[in-house]
Design a protein around this motif. Structure first.
Motif, PDB file in Angstrom:
ATOM      1  N   ALA A 170      40.649  17.578  24.464  1.00 54.34           N
ATOM      2  CA  ALA A 170      39.537  18.083  25.279  1.00 54.34           C
ATOM      3  C   ALA A 170      39.087  17.047  26.307  1.00 54.34           C
ATOM      4  N   LYS A 171      38.955  15.814  25.882  1.00 53.62           N
ATOM      5  CA  LYS A 171      38.533  14.757  26.811  1.00 53.62           C
ATOM      6  C   LYS A 171      39.570  14.561  27.910  1.00 53.62           C
ATOM      7  N   THR A 172      40.829  14.644  27.549  1.00 55.94           N
ATOM      8  CA  THR A 172      41.887  14.477  28.541  1.00 55.94           C
ATOM      9  C   THR A 172      41.905  15.640  29.519  1.00 55.94           C
ATOM     10  N   ALA A 173      41.695  16.854  29.017  1.00 53.11           N
ATOM     11  CA  ALA A 173      41.639  18.015  29.909  1.00 53.11           C
ATOM     12  C   ALA A 173      40.489  17.886  30.890  1.00 53.11           C
ATOM     13  N   ALA A 174      39.358  17.363  30.422  1.00 49.42           N
ATOM     14  CA  ALA A 174      38.211  17.168  31.312  1.00 49.42           C
ATOM     15  C   ALA A 174      38.531  16.135  32.383  1.00 49.42           C
ATOM     16  N   ALA A 175      39.261  15.088  32.021  1.00 47.76           N
ATOM     17  CA  ALA A 175      39.645  14.069  32.996  1.00 47.76           C
ATOM     18  C   ALA A 175      40.544  14.666  34.070  1.00 47.76           C
ATOM     19  N   PHE A 176      41.456  15.514  33.681  1.00 53.10           N
ATOM     20  CA  PHE A 176      42.339  16.138  34.664  1.00 53.10           C
ATOM     21  C   PHE A 176      41.572  17.124  35.545  1.00 53.10           C
ATOM     22  N   ALA A 177      40.607  17.807  34.955  1.00 50.06           N
ATOM     23  CA  ALA A 177      39.815  18.753  35.749  1.00 50.06           C
ATOM     24  C   ALA A 177      39.014  18.034  36.826  1.00 50.06           C
ATOM     25  N   ALA A 178      38.633  16.785  36.559  1.00 48.11           N
ATOM     26  CA  ALA A 178      37.831  16.027  37.517  1.00 48.11           C
ATOM     27  C   ALA A 178      38.676  15.196  38.473  1.00 48.11           C
ATOM     28  N   GLU A 299      51.945  13.648  32.772  1.00 49.56           N
ATOM     29  CA  GLU A 299      50.992  13.869  33.863  1.00 49.56           C
ATOM     30  C   GLU A 299      50.013  12.699  33.910  1.00 49.56           C
ATOM     31  N   LEU A 300      49.717  12.235  35.118  1.00 48.79           N
ATOM     32  CA  LEU A 300      48.769  11.142  35.330  1.00 48.79           C
ATOM     33  C   LEU A 300      47.678  11.612  36.286  1.00 48.79           C
ATOM     34  N   ALA A 301      46.424  11.502  35.850  1.00 44.32           N
ATOM     35  CA  ALA A 301      45.280  11.925  36.668  1.00 44.32           C
ATOM     36  C   ALA A 301      44.624  10.697  37.304  1.00 44.32           C
ATOM     37  N   LEU A 302      44.310  10.795  38.607  1.00 44.84           N
ATOM     38  CA  LEU A 302      43.695   9.701  39.347  1.00 44.84           C
ATOM     39  C   LEU A 302      42.457  10.185  40.087  1.00 44.84           C
ATOM     40  N   ILE A 311      45.890  10.557  30.976  1.00 49.73           N
ATOM     41  CA  ILE A 311      47.338  10.711  30.919  1.00 49.73           C
ATOM     42  C   ILE A 311      47.665  11.619  29.738  1.00 49.73           C
ATOM     43  N   ARG A 312      48.671  12.475  29.912  1.00 52.24           N
ATOM     44  CA  ARG A 312      49.072  13.328  28.789  1.00 52.24           C
ATOM     45  C   ARG A 312      50.570  13.603  28.868  1.00 52.24           C
ATOM     46  N   PHE A 313      51.104  13.886  27.701  1.00 47.35           N
ATOM     47  CA  PHE A 313      52.551  14.033  27.564  1.00 47.35           C
ATOM     48  C   PHE A 313      52.894  15.217  26.683  1.00 47.35           C
ATOM     49  N   ILE A 345      43.117   3.412  30.826  1.00 45.84           N
ATOM     50  CA  ILE A 345      43.113   4.866  30.970  1.00 45.84           C
ATOM     51  C   ILE A 345      42.217   5.411  29.868  1.00 45.84           C
ATOM     52  N   PRO A 346      41.061   5.933  30.207  1.00 44.35           N
ATOM     53  CA  PRO A 346      40.073   6.282  29.175  1.00 44.35           C
ATOM     54  C   PRO A 346      40.420   7.506  28.341  1.00 44.35           C
ATOM     55  N   ALA A 347      41.333   8.335  28.813  1.00 40.86           N
ATOM     56  CA  ALA A 347      41.642   9.562  28.070  1.00 40.86           C
ATOM     57  C   ALA A 347      43.152   9.738  27.987  1.00 40.86           C
ATOM     58  N   ALA A 348      43.623  10.082  26.802  1.00 38.46           N
ATOM     59  CA  ALA A 348      45.060  10.266  26.600  1.00 38.46           C
ATOM     60  C   ALA A 348      45.288  11.337  25.552  1.00 38.46           C
ATOM     61  N   TYR A 349      46.379  12.071  25.729  1.00 33.81           N
ATOM     62  CA  TYR A 349      46.750  13.102  24.748  1.00 33.81           C
ATOM     63  C   TYR A 349      48.254  13.270  24.779  1.00 33.81           C
TER      64      TYR A 349
END
Length: 775
Positions: A170-178, A299-302, A311-313, A345-349
């Protein structure tokens, strides 16, 4: 350590042909074995006729799956004991040591012939009649999980045996959304063969009077080998004496008790004589566990400033036809320890899916999934830099974990120590990164494509499955001592470096100390073997504890010898001194005085430590040139800056790093185990078809230390055995892609063989050519 390096102690026998590998062990009256292996990837066994083989000249016995089943042999148990996604347990398919009803990969063991000579056994194998009913095969991990794929097991629906997740979805999805930008990549990490110098072999003797088995085989740890043999055969561990002196390469694939070893135990008991089997190189290709074999989407969110947000894999891992012991663990737990690599990277999944296919099982291979983690992360960073128009070094610099932040808590683990920005700065200097464009221009004038790439990495090292690591130091008649450990060498130089550690602490010549690794005649010890870049941390650290115990015990002996009170005794440079006087006595002299008395020497000591964990790190840079006419790659430069903690023996450390880099080069440039996608037949089963890096492909590697001592073990060391491979794969990949970018090529899967490079360049030319039009 102090003093000039005089070479590895073990090299004397190895270079003069006096080494003893598995094939060199022989016992009186021994017989010889040969295995019948499947020549199909997937088929039912309709009929098996071993009568002609049993009647052949010289044949003593033929064992089949019915024999191993009657003996109560069990499937090897994977090291995964933790739950997967949703709390589900791993699905472990039943494996008969000699298969009875169905084969699931080319090379699977079906029968063992035991004869009076190796040639007689091989000839008799050819006489075994077998009738198959062919079944459709699937060799690709993604295809195996697709709807309608051929099913390997009724009780493993969809060929999916395990799903594992880590991090915070969930935290990683929020990071990508932002995120202001998201970079995506999918990489094919091709299957590789470990191909150690020594093919898989084994000799087993059984003593019916004691019920004891002596098992001679190459291994990365006798304690692990005994546990594996006992787990499959049901023989009590104290009835199995595993033996090895020299091991011609481990690389992760020599940790498990292979099926052949267990079957040979049954054979030795059945025929009442020792049974020896020496595998061929072809058997190595088809039956040694393979490595890597995963498809990784990342995927890497910036944010707008280029800071990494998340980041998620999704890994899809090819486990082969059965589960090895280590394979499921290194494809789940190990990557979960460093998914953010060396960055803030504060969020990872991560979601990892393990698929069964009609191929040889996979296991740990040098790096054990670490190179895959770093490969996907570092390729993502390079691609993100290109997509957002930021220099790739600057993007790394913005996101590296600063030195002052250690110990650093990531979303999934805590890194103990390090200095990533310092290593990056040192790499840039030694690699002469700033003047690269001039070298690229000069190469272009010569008609060559030149590229430069780097990889920053951190990896978990150490730990293991045992509760602790134990060693022992025992003194002999002459005052010399024997060091007992569970970490056996397979080229690392243990016989040299472990005595160096103890010798420095005791102040004695290391030549007076001898290493015995995994000795079944030595004291019983608890611990693991030579895996996961842990030997110096675990066994070296425990030896340091034991050496200090020797010194402590010697105080009372010295006090009596010098007629002084124990509090007045101090130890330095190998001698006990009475404070404020010139009275002293050497440790060696004390050991000699007390030799030959009781069964236990008063200086004999044991040492133990909890299994240590550290996170070695590094920044590697590679520079390559590509010949556009042939696609051939030349590695022009290679620089490695590594933090391996405190360095004990620089020469041996450099050897480990260079060997790892060579194996990483092999993965990038050409190594690839290939199967026919329809038949499942192995297409790369010889060195004519499987690339191996040779001396002329190895660059002049320049190695630099940037050491930060590890706080979690007595020596302050970190692992080094995997680091070369972990850094090399991503650094070389980024260098090759950098060379190809002017042609519009931003992605290419391994291996970067000349034909693959050449074809990619031709495809790029065709894509760039103007479309034909009407005049």
């Amino acid at each position: 350590m102090g003093g000039r390096f005089k070479g590895r102690r073990e090299d004397g026998r190895l270079l003069t042909g006096e080494g003893r590998y598995t094939a060199d062990w022989n016992l009186p009256g021994q017989l010889y074995g040969a295995f019948l292996r499947s020549d199909r990837a997937h088929a039912e066994i309709v009929a098996l006729d071993v009568a002609p083989a049993r009647a052949a000249a010289g044949v003593v016995a033929v064992l089949t799956g019915d024999d191993t089943a009657r003996a109560g042999y069990r499937s090897p148990t994977p090291l995964v004991k933790y739950p997967g996604r949703g709390g589900a347990a791993i699905k472990v398919p039943q494996r008969d040591l000699l298969t009875r009803d169905r084969v699931r990969y080319v090379g699977q063991e079906i029968a063992l012939v035991v004869a009076t000579s190796a040639l007689a056994a091989q000839d008799a194998v050819e006489l075994i009649g077998i009738e198959y009913r062919d079944l459709p095969a699937v060799v690709d991990e993604r295809a195996a999980l697709a709807p309608g794929a051929p099913q390997l097991y009724d009780d493993v629906p969809g060929n999916l045996c395990f799903e594992f997740e880590y991090g915070d979805a969930a935290k990683t999805a929020a990071a990508f959304a932002a995120a202001a930008h998201v970079t995506r990549l999918t990489l094919d990490c091709r299957r590789m063969s470990g191909n150690p110098m020594e093919p898989k072999s084994c000799l087993v003797a059984y003593d019916p009077a004691t019920g004891v088995y002596d098992v001679y085989s190459s291994s990365q740890g006798m304690s692990m080998m005994v546990a594996g043999l006992a787990g499959v055969t049901g023989v009590p561990p104290d009835k199995i004496r595993a033996r090895a002196l020299d091991v011609g390469g481990g690389f992760g694939i020599r940790t498990q008790a292979y099926s052949e070893y267990c079957v040979l135990m049954l054979a030795a008991k059945t025929v009442g004589k020792p049974v020896k089997w020496v595998g061929s190189r072809s058997e190595t290709f088809v039956s040694d566990h393979h490595g890597r074999a995963a498809t990784i989407a990342g995927e890497l969110a910036l944010d707008r400033d280029g800071s990494f947000l998340g980041i998620r894999f999704e890994w899809t891992c090819n486990m082969g036809g059965y589960l090895s012991q280590a394979g499921p663990l290194i494809n789940t737990m190990t990557p979960s320890q460093h998914p953010v690599n060396i960055y803030r990277i504060p969020a990872a999944y991560g979601l990892h899916r393990l698929a069964l296919t009609n191929t040889t099982p996979t296991t740990a291979y040098r790096g054990a999934a670490r190179p895959n983690v770093v490969y996907i992360v570092e390729r993502l960073v390079d691609e993100a830099a290109r997509e957002i128009g930021v220099d790739r070094i600057e993007l790394r610099r913005r996101n590296l974990i600063p030195k002052e932040a250690f110990p650093y808590q990531t979303p999934t683990a805590q890194y103990d120590s390090g200095d990533p920005p310092g290593m990056l700065a040192e790499m840039l200097e030694h690699a002469e990164w700033g003047s690269f464009e001039a070298r690229r221009a000069e190469a272009k004038r010569r008609g060559r494509l030149r590229g430069i790439g780097c990889a920053a990495f951190v990896e978990p090292a150490g730990a293991g499955g045992a509760p602790k690591e134990e060693v022992a130091i025992k003194f002999g008649e002459s005052g010399n001592a024997t060091l007992y450990v569970l970490a056996g060498p397979s080229g690392q130089g243990h016989e040299t470096v472990f005595p160096e550690i103890v010798g420095e602490l005791l102040g004695v010549d290391p030549e007076r100390l001898r290493l015995r690794a995994g000795d079944p005649d030595g004291p019983a010890l608890v611990g693991d073997g030579t895996i996961g870049s842990r030997s110096m941390m675990a066994h070296g650290g425990a030896l340091a504890v034991a050496a200090r115990e020797v010194i402590r015990k010697g105080v009372d002996l010295a006090a009596k010898a010098l007629e002084a009170a124990a509090p007045d005794i101090e130890f330095r440079a190998g001698r006990y001194h009475v404070k404020g006087t010139d009275l002293s006595i050497g440790l060696v002299e004390l050991a000699e005085r007390h030799a030959g008395g009781a069964a236990e020497h008063p200086l004999d000591s044991r040492g133990e430590i909890p299994l240590p964990r550290a996170f070695p790190s590094g920044v590697h840079a590679a520079e390559v040139e590509i010949d556009p006419e042939t696609g051939a790659i030349e590695i022009a430069r290679y620089v490695a800056v590594d933090d391996c903690g405190r360095i004990v023996n620089h020469v041996l450390l450099d050897g480990q790093l260079q060997g790892g880099i060579a194996q990483g080069l092999g993965q990038v440039i050409g190594e690839h185990v290939r199967y026919d996608p329809v038949s499942g037949q192995l297409l790369s089963g010889t060195f004519m078809d499987y690339y191996m890096p040779r001396a002329d492909a190895i660059p002049d590697v320049r190695l630099y230390d940037h050491s930060v001592p590890a706080p979690g073990n007595p020596l302050g060391v970190k692992g080094a055995g995997e680091a070369g491979t972990t850094g090399a794969v991503a650094a070389l990949a980024n260098a090759v892609i950098d060379a190809l970018r002017p042609l519009g090529i931003h992605h290419l899967d391994f291996p970067y063989s000349p034909d693959r490079i050449w074809q990619a360049m031709r495809d790029a030319e065709d894509a760039a050519a103007p479309a034909p039009g009407f005049r």
